[in-house]
Design a protein around this motif. Sequence first.
Motif, PDB file in Angstrom:
ATOM      1  N   UNK A 281       0.764  -1.229  -0.101  1.00 48.82           N
ATOM      2  CA  UNK A 281      -0.066   0.017   0.012  1.00 48.82           C
ATOM      3  C   UNK A 281       1.019   1.241   0.147  1.00 48.82           C
ATOM      4  N   UNK A 282       0.457   2.188  -0.574  1.00 43.24           N
ATOM      5  CA  UNK A 282       0.921   3.673  -0.449  1.00 43.24           C
ATOM      6  C   UNK A 282       0.687   4.375   0.978  1.00 43.24           C
ATOM      7  N   UNK A 283       1.580   4.293   1.689  1.00 47.94           N
ATOM      8  CA  UNK A 283       1.396   4.655   3.275  1.00 47.94           C
ATOM      9  C   UNK A 283       1.684   6.095   3.223  1.00 47.94           C
ATOM     10  N   UNK A 284       1.657   6.583   4.755  1.00 48.10           N
ATOM     11  CA  UNK A 284       1.780   7.924   4.864  1.00 48.10           C
ATOM     12  C   UNK A 284       2.831   8.720   4.492  1.00 48.10           C
ATOM     13  N   UNK A 285       4.285   7.886   4.575  1.00 51.37           N
ATOM     14  CA  UNK A 285       5.470   8.279   4.106  1.00 51.37           C
ATOM     15  C   UNK A 285       5.361   8.630   2.475  1.00 51.37           C
ATOM     16  N   UNK A 286       4.546   7.638   1.896  1.00 52.87           N
ATOM     17  CA  UNK A 286       4.703   7.906   0.440  1.00 52.87           C
ATOM     18  C   UNK A 286       3.925   8.988   0.178  1.00 52.87           C
ATOM     19  N   UNK A 287       2.636   9.125   0.596  1.00 51.50           N
ATOM     20  CA  UNK A 287       1.978  10.310   0.576  1.00 51.50           C
ATOM     21  C   UNK A 287       2.564  11.677   0.887  1.00 51.50           C
ATOM     22  N   UNK A 288       3.414  11.937   2.105  1.00 61.24           N
ATOM     23  CA  UNK A 288       4.175  12.908   2.139  1.00 61.24           C
ATOM     24  C   UNK A 288       5.217  13.177   1.119  1.00 61.24           C
ATOM     25  N   UNK A 289       5.637  12.223   0.687  1.00 61.97           N
ATOM     26  CA  UNK A 289       6.736  12.576  -0.509  1.00 61.97           C
ATOM     27  C   UNK A 289       6.292  13.056  -1.711  1.00 61.97           C
ATOM     28  N   UNK A 313      -1.094  15.493  -6.232  1.00 63.43           N
ATOM     29  CA  UNK A 313      -0.221  14.439  -6.098  1.00 63.43           C
ATOM     30  C   UNK A 313       0.668  14.412  -7.356  1.00 63.43           C
ATOM     31  N   UNK A 314       1.759  14.005  -7.289  1.00 60.63           N
ATOM     32  CA  UNK A 314       2.755  13.872  -8.201  1.00 60.63           C
ATOM     33  C   UNK A 314       3.021  12.254  -8.490  1.00 60.63           C
ATOM     34  N   UNK A 315       2.474  11.849  -9.629  1.00 57.39           N
ATOM     35  CA  UNK A 315       2.791  10.244 -10.012  1.00 57.39           C
ATOM     36  C   UNK A 315       4.197  10.018 -10.079  1.00 57.39           C
ATOM     37  N   UNK A 316       5.266  10.819 -10.581  1.00 54.88           N
ATOM     38  CA  UNK A 316       6.513  10.431 -10.647  1.00 54.88           C
ATOM     39  C   UNK A 316       7.124  10.209  -9.344  1.00 54.88           C
ATOM     40  N   UNK A 317       6.814  11.011  -8.477  1.00 52.84           N
ATOM     41  CA  UNK A 317       7.300  11.059  -7.077  1.00 52.84           C
ATOM     42  C   UNK A 317       6.777   9.551  -6.427  1.00 52.84           C
ATOM     43  N   UNK A 318       5.422   9.272  -6.684  1.00 49.70           N
ATOM     44  CA  UNK A 318       5.122   8.155  -6.181  1.00 49.70           C
ATOM     45  C   UNK A 318       5.716   7.002  -6.762  1.00 49.70           C
ATOM     46  N   UNK A 319       5.902   7.049  -8.083  1.00 45.60           N
ATOM     47  CA  UNK A 319       6.820   5.798  -8.659  1.00 45.60           C
ATOM     48  C   UNK A 319       8.004   5.808  -8.232  1.00 45.60           C
ATOM     49  N   UNK A 320       8.687   6.839  -7.837  1.00 50.21           N
ATOM     50  CA  UNK A 320      10.139   6.630  -7.313  1.00 50.21           C
ATOM     51  C   UNK A 320      10.071   5.927  -5.864  1.00 50.21           C
ATOM     52  N   UNK A 321       9.011   6.315  -5.086  1.00 47.76           N
ATOM     53  CA  UNK A 321       8.744   5.860  -3.727  1.00 47.76           C
ATOM     54  C   UNK A 321       8.551   4.270  -3.928  1.00 47.76           C
TER      55      UNK A 321
END
Length: 556
Positions: A281-289, A313-321
């Motif tokens: 899951x995309x947790x709090x840390x991923x959302x914050x990033x 929300x930035x999809x590229x940053x979520x992909x990096x996470x």
Amino acid sequence: MNVPDDDWQKIVFPETDTSSGPVQNSDMGLHIAQVADPVDDGREPALAKKGHGLLWLWIVLAVLVLLGAVAGGGYWFYQSHALPGVKLWGHSMTGKTQQQIADKIADEADSITIPISYNGTTKKVGLKDLGLTVDSKAVAQEVFNAKRDDSPIGRYMFWNHKDVTSKAFASQKADAHVVGNLFGVESTSAVDAGLKLNDAGDAFDVVPSQEGVGIDVSGVVEEAEKAVESLGKESPSTVKVEYRQTEPAVTDDEAQTAKTVADALIANPVAVKIGDHAVASFDAASIASSMSVSADDGARLPDGQFRKGVLVFDGSKLQQYYDGSIKPNFHADRVDGDVIVNSVGDVLQTNKEGHDGVTVADGGDANVGVDAAKALADGGNSVSIQGTCDPQNPKKTTRTVVVSLSQHTVTAIENGQTLRVMHMSAGQGNNYQTGQCQPSGDLCTPTHCDANAYDNCTPDGDFKIWLKYQSQDMSGNLALSNGQQENWNVKGVGFVNYFSKTGCAIHRIATQSAYNDSDIQAMGRNTSHGCVGIGWDQAEWFYNWCLMGTTVHVQA
């Protein structure tokens, strides 16, 4: 028989009567006679009529072929050009390629200089100097796509207009320092309010905004936008600017609204699924990033970014996470874990780490970041990746506690089976026979109580252990309903397990010397100020067994 060419019209066939048999003709059955001139009766010969009909048929076919060729050519042409009737900021873009549109926008943006006047002095500044960027490719893409979702007929009708009016700038934030420096004026930028993940990682805190001082460039931005959108038709006018206090783009109130939204997303994270099974899951840390606060809901977002209110929300940053923090935790071989959970499934303790057997297909997670950003913005609860999953089957030990105020017991239950029953002393305000909080009871053990009072109880309540101390000094005072004051100050109360946010806990009974389970059973009365007191011989065992987060059900 030889007949001259000009005498063919004189050849006639005699009338014959075939009723009595074959006609007998002499001289080869031919008679040469002088044929009278034909009579002109005004009627066109049949052969001529047929010829004219064929001519019209060929004309119609030619027109249809021509129309088909034009339609086919137009269809082919508009596959790579803006459709008929499409405009950008009021200017026709029909027939232009996407690249031509992008080049036109970029050229105009690069050539624009804005005259700025301050205290009688005029300077000129370009868009790039101001930090204003025009996403010409994104605008051109929007123009090119305009009307392509219309019906096949409406798509190509030039009178069916579509005017793309999106804002020119990817960001409305101009750098006031640049303008200030032109005129020798020092500026302090306003600071936008924002969000920061708290230390526990379970909620966001608001970072307050700060006001600034300097040149107000809002008028400069408006004039720059007007000039860009004219596409060279208008030259920028001189903008008179002033030195004054500048406000942040994101206020504290807007950040507080963003916090509410972000906290809700933490509580319901977006799952990563293979088929129907969640593997992460995309947790709090991923959302914050990947999250930013932006109050300008009209600003154009780059590809892969999505908005939910004031959050982006930035999809590229979520992909990096995902690539750096989620995917490395996938393992092809399944391992079954061993965990202790409470009655609602929260994991209290992990005895053995387990994991699913996960294999991601090549390229099967290439778009998971963008998909997750869109899910966060749109309220989706999961995203999918391609691959195979062998779900683990962890061993779960379920622990819960039942406090019975009428039976005067604390029962430790594991996997639905009673593990231990301990006698207890409840609050003095609880009726010893029924367990109910008495109308005049000031010192009750709560079942489900008002957060600010001890005397507003209902028949049952559910809690979780939220705070634990091996030893704690307990003191307090309470104004009783009869006007008297109740005060207490007990040192070294052992093995404290708080379950109520009003201050009620299960702990070792607060006596000066050892008071065991059998002693409490024989006592036959409630003695506490609202807590649940258990025997000295039971308290340490219960403290170690009752983990943080263990569910506690209190019933009368």
